[in-house]
Design a protein around this motif. Sequence first.
Motif, mmCIF file in Angstrom:
data_model
loop_
_atom_site.group_PDB
_atom_site.id
_atom_site.type_symbol
_atom_site.label_atom_id
_atom_site.label_comp_id
_atom_site.label_asym_id
_atom_site.label_seq_id
_atom_site.Cartn_x
_atom_site.Cartn_y
_atom_site.Cartn_z
ATOM 1 N N ARG A 242 1.103 -1.381 -0.169
ATOM 2 C CA ARG A 242 0.189 -0.151 0.438
ATOM 3 C C ARG A 242 0.955 1.541 -0.267
ATOM 4 O O ARG A 242 0.301 2.291 -0.680
ATOM 5 N N ARG A 243 1.824 1.037 1.256
ATOM 6 C CA ARG A 243 2.750 2.467 0.819
ATOM 7 C C ARG A 243 3.396 2.698 -0.724
ATOM 8 O O ARG A 243 3.859 3.155 -1.138
ATOM 9 N N HIS B 38 1.717 1.689 -3.270
ATOM 10 C CA HIS B 38 1.347 2.110 -5.007
ATOM 11 C C HIS B 38 1.410 3.547 -4.128
ATOM 12 O O HIS B 38 0.734 4.286 -5.187
ATOM 13 N N LYS B 39 0.986 3.979 -2.813
ATOM 14 C CA LYS B 39 0.634 5.254 -3.450
ATOM 15 C C LYS B 39 1.431 6.162 -2.983
ATOM 16 O O LYS B 39 1.576 7.469 -4.251
ATOM 17 N N GLN B 40 3.557 6.045 -2.907
ATOM 18 C CA GLN B 40 3.872 6.424 -3.727
ATOM 19 C C GLN B 40 4.225 6.805 -4.634
ATOM 20 O O GLN B 40 4.569 7.693 -5.197
ATOM 21 N N LYS C 295 1.408 6.336 -7.153
ATOM 22 C CA LYS C 295 1.014 7.110 -7.747
ATOM 23 C C LYS C 295 1.125 8.658 -7.644
ATOM 24 O O LYS C 295 0.620 9.442 -7.891
ATOM 25 N N GLU C 296 1.998 8.591 -6.360
ATOM 26 C CA GLU C 296 1.810 9.956 -5.824
ATOM 27 C C GLU C 296 2.780 10.516 -6.939
ATOM 28 O O GLU C 296 3.823 11.781 -7.470
ATOM 29 N N LEU D 213 -2.028 -2.724 -7.206
ATOM 30 C CA LEU D 213 -1.868 -3.042 -5.883
ATOM 31 C C LEU D 213 -1.587 -5.032 -5.828
ATOM 32 O O LEU D 213 -0.073 -4.669 -5.351
#
Length: 229
Positions: A162-163, A165-167, A169-170, A177
């Motif tokens: 999840r971390r 994925h967020k990174q 995406k940013e 995922l």
Amino acid sequence: MTPASPLAAPVLTIDGPSGSGKGTISRLVADALGWHLLDSGALYRAVGYAAGMAGLDLSDTEAVTRCAQITKIAFRDPKDGGETRVVVNGHDATDELRTETAGAAASAIAAIPGVRAALFERQRGFRKAPGLVADGRDMGTVIFPDAPHKVFLTASAAERARRRHKQLKEKGLNVTLASLLHEIEARDARDAARVVAPLKPAPDAVLIDTTGIPVGAVVARVLDLLRPA
Ligand SMILES: Nc1ncnc2c1ncn2[C@@H]1O[C@H](COP(=O)(O)OP(=O)(O)OP(=O)(O)O)[C@@H](O)[C@H]1O
Ligand SMILES: Nc1ccn([C@H]2C[C@H](O)[C@@H](COP(=O)(O)O)O2)c(=O)n1
């Protein structure tokens, strides 16, 4: 634990699997202490990248070992206060090195004993006053076994995916995922199963599970370990 020479600069080793937060926590702790930082993963990523650029077969252990011996890797402070730049054979490869593909290539070549031997002294050379925070997989077990402070960071694979994925995406990158979870689990398995310097906590490391723990709280916990009792 092997006792540290009284003359050696202190080292804090921070090992753990991909996405456990080693890089983030190491940078913040090094800044708080005013210590140097070793991102050892960047060295393996740089060798994997150089081998790719040279068109080498990553399973050709002799050729990749030679590549590790001759690849020039430099860390440069950014001009604008952003990310440290990694220069490989004169080319700023920072962005290419952060991809999942570069991580997988690094993990593959990191299992070659000759590659690890070629990077051994380079990593030890980062130990300088007033101290060093060393981030990697074998910092506490192989490179700095006499480090007075050792941490092993973990987090569940789902949280690490999840971390990441967020990174990504940013950064505007579109990765699922599920594929990230698969890549993280494959990399963990390869790093932990290799014969030389496998990913594992040093017997004297403090284990910190960062699942659901904010970055600031992890940093505070690590800094607490360094305070004299
Ligand atoms: N405790 C935390 N809680 C939430 N997010 C975190 C935490 N620690 C790190 N992160 C975030 O997770 C992502 C991955 O962290 P980081 O790059 O530091 O991990 P790493 O262990 O160094 O990974 P790798 O070994 O693949 O380089 C980053 O976006 C970071 O901001
Ligand atoms: N001390 C180290 C550091 C890294 N590696 C290998 C294994 C990792 O999967 C890969 C990339 O590391 P990262 O940048 O994600 O920390 O490099 C290693 O074997 N030993």
